[in-house]
Design a protein around this motif. Structure first.
Motif, PDB file in Angstrom:
ATOM      1  N   ALA A 138       0.724  -0.894   0.275  1.00  0.00           N
ATOM      2  CA  ALA A 138       0.390  -0.077   0.171  1.00  0.00           C
ATOM      3  C   ALA A 138       0.938   0.978   0.265  1.00  0.00           C
ATOM      4  N   ILE A 176      -0.955   1.778  -4.942  1.00  0.00           N
ATOM      5  CA  ILE A 176      -2.526   1.949  -4.309  1.00  0.00           C
ATOM      6  C   ILE A 176      -3.307   2.371  -6.200  1.00  0.00           C
ATOM      7  N   LEU A 219      -5.032  -4.681  -0.835  1.00  0.00           N
ATOM      8  CA  LEU A 219      -2.973  -3.977  -0.404  1.00  0.00           C
ATOM      9  C   LEU A 219      -2.567  -4.295   1.148  1.00  0.00           C
ATOM     10  N   GLN A 236      -3.218   5.347   4.697  1.00  0.00           N
ATOM     11  CA  GLN A 236      -2.836   4.327   3.502  1.00  0.00           C
ATOM     12  C   GLN A 236      -4.502   3.364   3.094  1.00  0.00           C
ATOM     13  N   CYS A 278      -6.772   3.163  -0.037  1.00  0.00           N
ATOM     14  CA  CYS A 278      -6.933   2.257  -0.220  1.00  0.00           C
ATOM     15  C   CYS A 278      -8.949   2.156  -0.960  1.00  0.00           C
ATOM     16  N   VAL A 323     -10.394  -0.194  -4.022  1.00  0.00           N
ATOM     17  CA  VAL A 323      -9.928  -1.026  -3.756  1.00  0.00           C
ATOM     18  C   VAL A 323     -10.416  -2.255  -3.296  1.00  0.00           C
ATOM     19  N   ILE A 358      -8.226  -4.900   1.910  1.00  0.00           N
ATOM     20  CA  ILE A 358      -7.068  -4.154   2.626  1.00  0.00           C
ATOM     21  C   ILE A 358      -6.707  -5.201   3.754  1.00  0.00           C
ATOM     22  N   THR A 415     -15.187  -1.412   0.895  1.00  0.00           N
ATOM     23  CA  THR A 415     -13.543  -2.682   0.784  1.00  0.00           C
ATOM     24  C   THR A 415     -13.547  -3.179   2.232  1.00  0.00           C
TER      25      THR A 415
END
Length: 322
Positions: free
Chosen positions: A135, A140, A155, A163, A167, A172, A175, A220
């Motif tokens: 990340a 990213i 990530l 971070q 994301c 994303v 994570i 996410t």
């Protein structure tokens, strides 16, 4: 009474943090995650020796460009291992892009596409694979582009809120905020201080990220990672997913007790804030000494294990032409 492991399944999706097929079959996780360190350990165990021989045969190095042969062998090996793992789980496997590409957006995208292509050539659809990227800002951005192509990402090496936020803003899929490595940093810098599991900085970090995502309704997935003890895991019961090492899965399976959900959607929602700029991201990460140090250390650590794996493959490849 059901074990802690069986009770935990009620609140969080469990993911095996290993390439050990025996452990995966025993604990029956939904998904599995790998990284260069786990790949190296699995290869050194001899568990994938037959697959390694097949990869070396496929690469067919005959004394040409050794670096190129090693790179291809690494890619094919991690995909073969991921394919083997997928045969033992119902869900997905996370396969990591080489850590040395962590600051190269375009190269990360190219590598991710190639890994997905290898999976698809092996009969594995991309919806069973998560591409792991560090990340960093570049990682990213690479993930953002890949997600738009239908290549979903995990990530990793997340140590700071900024971070995680970046994301989510990039869309994303998942994570992996770390817990134990954050505790390691605080113990090193505050050796006289002790922490209860539910008060550990890493646990609080993941809980904060989870609540922020729920309040702002980001899709996410939050998967707590890098656990040092069972207490940390139980303190995050209710997190979307938890990726756990075989040793801690074993302890959870052999321990009785009561598990209660600690993370819940509070039902209070806020409007989505303005998207972070690159300069804001870099500054906020820079201001977090722990996250800055642990991110760099994590990338170097993965690269170190990658180099060991490459040295092992180089020796085997060179042996094929003698």
């Amino acid at each position: 009474m059901p074990s802690l492991l069986e009770q935990l399944r009620q609140y969080s999706t469990l993911v095996a943090d290993t390439g050990d097929l025996d452990a995966i079959r025993r604990f029956v996780p939904q998904d599995a995650t790998t990284n260069p360190s786990l790949i190296l350990k699995a290869v050194q165990s001899g568990q994938y020796e037959a697959q390694l021989r097949d990869v070396l045969t496929t690469v067919r190095y005959s004394g040409g460009n050794l670096d190129q042969a090693i790179d291809e062998a690494c890619d094919r090996l991690i995909v073969v291992m991921g394919t083997q793992i997928l045969g033992s789980i119902p869900g997905r496997v996370s396969t990591e892009v080489n850590a040395r590409l962590s600051f190269d957006r375009d190269a990360s995208i190219d590598k991710a596409r190639y890994l997905v292509r290898l999976y698809e050539e092996a009969g594995i659809s991309r919806d069973r694979v998560l591409i792991k990227l560090a990340a960093t800002w570049e990682g990213i951005r690479a993930a953002q582009a890949l997600e738009r192509e239908g290549i979903q990402c995990n990530l990793t090496l997340i140590f700071s809120f900024v971070q995680a936020r970046a994301c989510a803003e990039a869309g994303v899929y998942l994570i992996s905020p770390f817990v134990g490595r954050i505790l390691d940093w605080y113990k090193k810098n505050n050796p006289s201080k002790s922490y209860q599991a539910d008060e550990e900085p890493g646990v609080l970090s993941v809980a904060n990220i989870y609540q922020y995502f729920r309040r702002h309704q980001y899709s996410t997935v939050v998967m707590g990672a890098s656990f040092r003890n069972v207490g940390e895991i139980l303190a995050l019961a209710g997190c979307d997913r938890l990726t756990i090492s075989p040793a801690l899965l074993e302890e959870l399976a052999n321990t009785e007790g009561t598990v209660e959900s600690q993370l819940k959607d509070c039902g209070e929602y806020l409007s989505v804030p303005e998207v972070l700029s690159e300069s804001q991201f870099r500054w906020q990460l820079n201001e977090d000494a722990m996250a800055t140090e642990k991110l760099a250390e994590g990338i170097r650590g993965f690269e170190g294990d990658q180099l060991q794996l490459e040295a092992m493959l180089a020796e085997r490849l060179e042996g094929c032409v003698k």
